[in-house]
Design a protein around this motif. Structure first.
Motif, PDB file in Angstrom:
ATOM      1  N   ILE A 251      -0.123   1.759  10.422  1.00 25.40           N
ATOM      2  CA  ILE A 251      -0.487   2.602  11.340  1.00 25.40           C
ATOM      3  C   ILE A 251      -1.739   3.086  11.198  1.00 25.40           C
ATOM      4  N   ALA A 252      -2.593   3.435  11.970  1.00 23.93           N
ATOM      5  CA  ALA A 252      -3.894   4.256  11.913  1.00 23.93           C
ATOM      6  C   ALA A 252      -3.784   5.467  12.711  1.00 23.93           C
ATOM      7  N   ARG A 253      -3.880   6.697  12.062  1.00 22.92           N
ATOM      8  CA  ARG A 253      -3.832   8.062  12.658  1.00 22.92           C
ATOM      9  C   ARG A 253      -5.094   8.775  12.554  1.00 22.92           C
ATOM     10  N   GLY A 254      -5.523   9.313  13.435  1.00 18.10           N
ATOM     11  CA  GLY A 254      -6.735  10.201  13.331  1.00 18.10           C
ATOM     12  C   GLY A 254      -6.336  11.470  14.547  1.00 18.10           C
ATOM     13  N   ASP A 255      -6.953  12.549  13.988  1.00 20.00           N
ATOM     14  CA  ASP A 255      -7.033  13.813  14.719  1.00 20.00           C
ATOM     15  C   ASP A 255      -5.476  13.955  15.458  1.00 20.00           C
ATOM     16  N   GLY A 256      -4.247  13.761  14.659  1.00 24.87           N
ATOM     17  CA  GLY A 256      -2.869  13.998  14.865  1.00 24.87           C
ATOM     18  C   GLY A 256      -2.655  12.955  15.771  1.00 24.87           C
ATOM     19  N   GLU A 257      -3.258  11.996  16.212  1.00 24.46           N
ATOM     20  CA  GLU A 257      -2.883  10.844  17.160  1.00 24.46           C
ATOM     21  C   GLU A 257      -2.711   9.600  16.605  1.00 24.46           C
TER      22      GLU A 257
ATOM     23  N   GLY B  81     -12.665   8.993  10.372  1.00 21.43           N
ATOM     24  CA  GLY B  81     -11.841  10.001  10.922  1.00 21.43           C
ATOM     25  C   GLY B  81     -10.416   9.550  11.050  1.00 21.43           C
ATOM     26  N   PHE B  82      -9.992   8.657  10.539  1.00 25.96           N
ATOM     27  CA  PHE B  82      -8.483   8.362  10.416  1.00 25.96           C
ATOM     28  C   PHE B  82      -8.232   7.718   9.036  1.00 25.96           C
ATOM     29  N   ALA B  83      -6.792   7.585   9.123  1.00 23.28           N
ATOM     30  CA  ALA B  83      -6.149   7.211   7.936  1.00 23.28           C
ATOM     31  C   ALA B  83      -5.121   6.005   8.271  1.00 23.28           C
TER      32      ALA B  83
ATOM     33  N   MET C  57       1.002  -1.397  -0.228  1.00 22.44           N
ATOM     34  CA  MET C  57       0.006   0.203  -0.091  1.00 22.44           C
ATOM     35  C   MET C  57       0.893   1.248   0.072  1.00 22.44           C
ATOM     36  N   SER C  58       0.740   2.102  -1.170  1.00 19.82           N
ATOM     37  CA  SER C  58       1.410   3.316  -1.014  1.00 19.82           C
ATOM     38  C   SER C  58       0.596   4.400  -0.733  1.00 19.82           C
ATOM     39  N   GLY C  59       0.926   5.541   0.001  1.00 24.74           N
ATOM     40  CA  GLY C  59       0.009   6.764   0.263  1.00 24.74           C
ATOM     41  C   GLY C  59      -0.734   6.238   1.687  1.00 24.74           C
ATOM     42  N   SER C  60      -1.844   6.691   1.798  1.00 29.26           N
ATOM     43  CA  SER C  60      -2.743   6.278   2.731  1.00 29.26           C
ATOM     44  C   SER C  60      -4.110   6.208   2.519  1.00 29.26           C
ATOM     45  N   LEU C  61      -4.731   5.397   3.399  1.00 25.91           N
ATOM     46  CA  LEU C  61      -6.282   5.081   3.006  1.00 25.91           C
ATOM     47  C   LEU C  61      -7.136   5.872   4.209  1.00 25.91           C
ATOM     48  N   ARG C  62      -7.950   6.566   3.489  1.00 20.13           N
ATOM     49  CA  ARG C  62      -8.965   7.375   4.787  1.00 20.13           C
ATOM     50  C   ARG C  62     -10.222   6.631   4.906  1.00 20.13           C
ATOM     51  N   PHE C  63     -10.611   6.615   6.080  1.00 19.78           N
ATOM     52  CA  PHE C  63     -11.785   6.181   6.310  1.00 19.78           C
ATOM     53  C   PHE C  63     -12.788   7.057   7.108  1.00 19.78           C
ATOM     54  N   PRO C  64     -14.137   6.722   6.956  1.00 20.05           N
ATOM     55  CA  PRO C  64     -15.185   7.678   7.273  1.00 20.05           C
ATOM     56  C   PRO C  64     -15.058   7.882   8.773  1.00 20.05           C
TER      57      PRO C  64
ATOM     58  N   ALA D  25      -5.320   1.632  20.520  1.00 20.44           N
ATOM     59  CA  ALA D  25      -5.476   2.411  21.676  1.00 20.44           C
ATOM     60  C   ALA D  25      -6.912   2.370  22.024  1.00 20.44           C
ATOM     61  N   PRO D  26      -6.933   2.101  23.436  1.00 15.81           N
ATOM     62  CA  PRO D  26      -8.271   1.856  24.269  1.00 15.81           C
ATOM     63  C   PRO D  26      -9.312   3.099  23.738  1.00 15.81           C
ATOM     64  N   ALA D  27      -8.605   4.154  23.821  1.00 17.69           N
ATOM     65  CA  ALA D  27      -9.551   5.516  23.405  1.00 17.69           C
ATOM     66  C   ALA D  27      -9.960   5.499  21.951  1.00 17.69           C
ATOM     67  N   ALA D  28      -9.647   4.485  20.989  1.00 18.25           N
ATOM     68  CA  ALA D  28     -10.161   4.495  19.806  1.00 18.25           C
ATOM     69  C   ALA D  28     -10.856   2.985  19.624  1.00 18.25           C
ATOM     70  N   ALA D  29     -11.068   2.490  20.608  1.00 21.98           N
ATOM     71  CA  ALA D  29     -11.874   1.052  20.492  1.00 21.98           C
ATOM     72  C   ALA D  29     -13.381   1.463  19.914  1.00 21.98           C
ATOM     73  N   GLY D  30     -13.585   0.533  19.054  1.00 22.19           N
ATOM     74  CA  GLY D  30     -15.099   0.752  18.567  1.00 22.19           C
ATOM     75  C   GLY D  30     -15.016   1.466  17.196  1.00 22.19           C
ATOM     76  N   ARG D  31     -13.900   2.066  16.881  1.00 22.00           N
ATOM     77  CA  ARG D  31     -14.086   2.738  15.725  1.00 22.00           C
ATOM     78  C   ARG D  31     -13.914   2.341  14.425  1.00 22.00           C
TER      79      ARG D  31
END
Length: 176
Positions: free
Chosen positions: A57-63, A10-12, A1-8, A103-109
């Motif tokens: 990695i999955a990144r969203g909101d800078g985290e 709110g993360f890539a 995979m090159s680049g990044s994949l965006r998901f609805p 990350a536990p804060a991202a569970a369920g997304r």
């Protein structure tokens, strides 16, 4: 995979880079609280070096929300935890999911599912026949829901993974 994949949600999903390892270690510690299975920065750097196209990695909101470390591997022979590899096996037929944590804060997304989906796509296009992993006991239902089934293996091969560890496999021809 090159680049990044965006998901609805709110993360890539994008390739893991050496600069991400510090944040990966934080997510790992959060996700595996209570388990004595933490791997060090050298492990992650080793796998990025050997297989940069199969660590994400999955990144969203800078985290950093989660990560997946995987690589082509020999079927039926799970690698030891936290041990550097000199090379990947030639002629590997399996995509080995070494570690997937959210990350536990991202569970369920849907972070874990998105990471695994990206990996499965890559493994199929690479011509690998199946995906394998070693599941910790509490995660077995999660992996089963993603199409992985327990496979018998020599219990000694799972030393270091914990008492409830289970070797699992999914044929890559199975679409999910």
């Amino acid at each position: 995979m090159s680049g990044s994949l965006r998901f609805p949600a709110g993360f890539a999903v994008q390739a893991m880079q050496p600069a991400d390892v510090e944040a990966v270690l934080v997510v790992q510690a959060q996700a595996y609280a209570g388990f004595d299975l933490l791997e060090d920065a050298g492990f992650f750097l080793n796998r990025i070096e050997l297989s940069p196209r199969t660590c994400w990695i999955a990144r969203g909101d800078g985290e950093l929300l989660g990560y997946l470390v995987s690589y082509p591997w020999t079927l039926g022979e799970p690698p030891q935890l936290n041990v550097p590899l000199r090379a990947l096996p030639a002629g590997a037929h399996s995509w080995f999911v070494h570690d997937c944590a959210v990350a536990p804060a991202a569970a369920g997304r849907g972070v874990g599912r998105a990471l695994v989906s990206a990996g499965l796509r890559h493994a199929r296009t690479s011509g690998l026949a199946c995906a394998t992993l070693v599941s910790l006991g509490p995660a077995r239902p999660y992996w089963a829901a993603l199409g992985f089934e327990p496979v018998a293996t020599d219990p000694g091969q799972l030393d270091g993974y914990g008492t409830d560890a289970c070797y699992m496999r999914r044929l890559l021809s199975a679409e999910r």
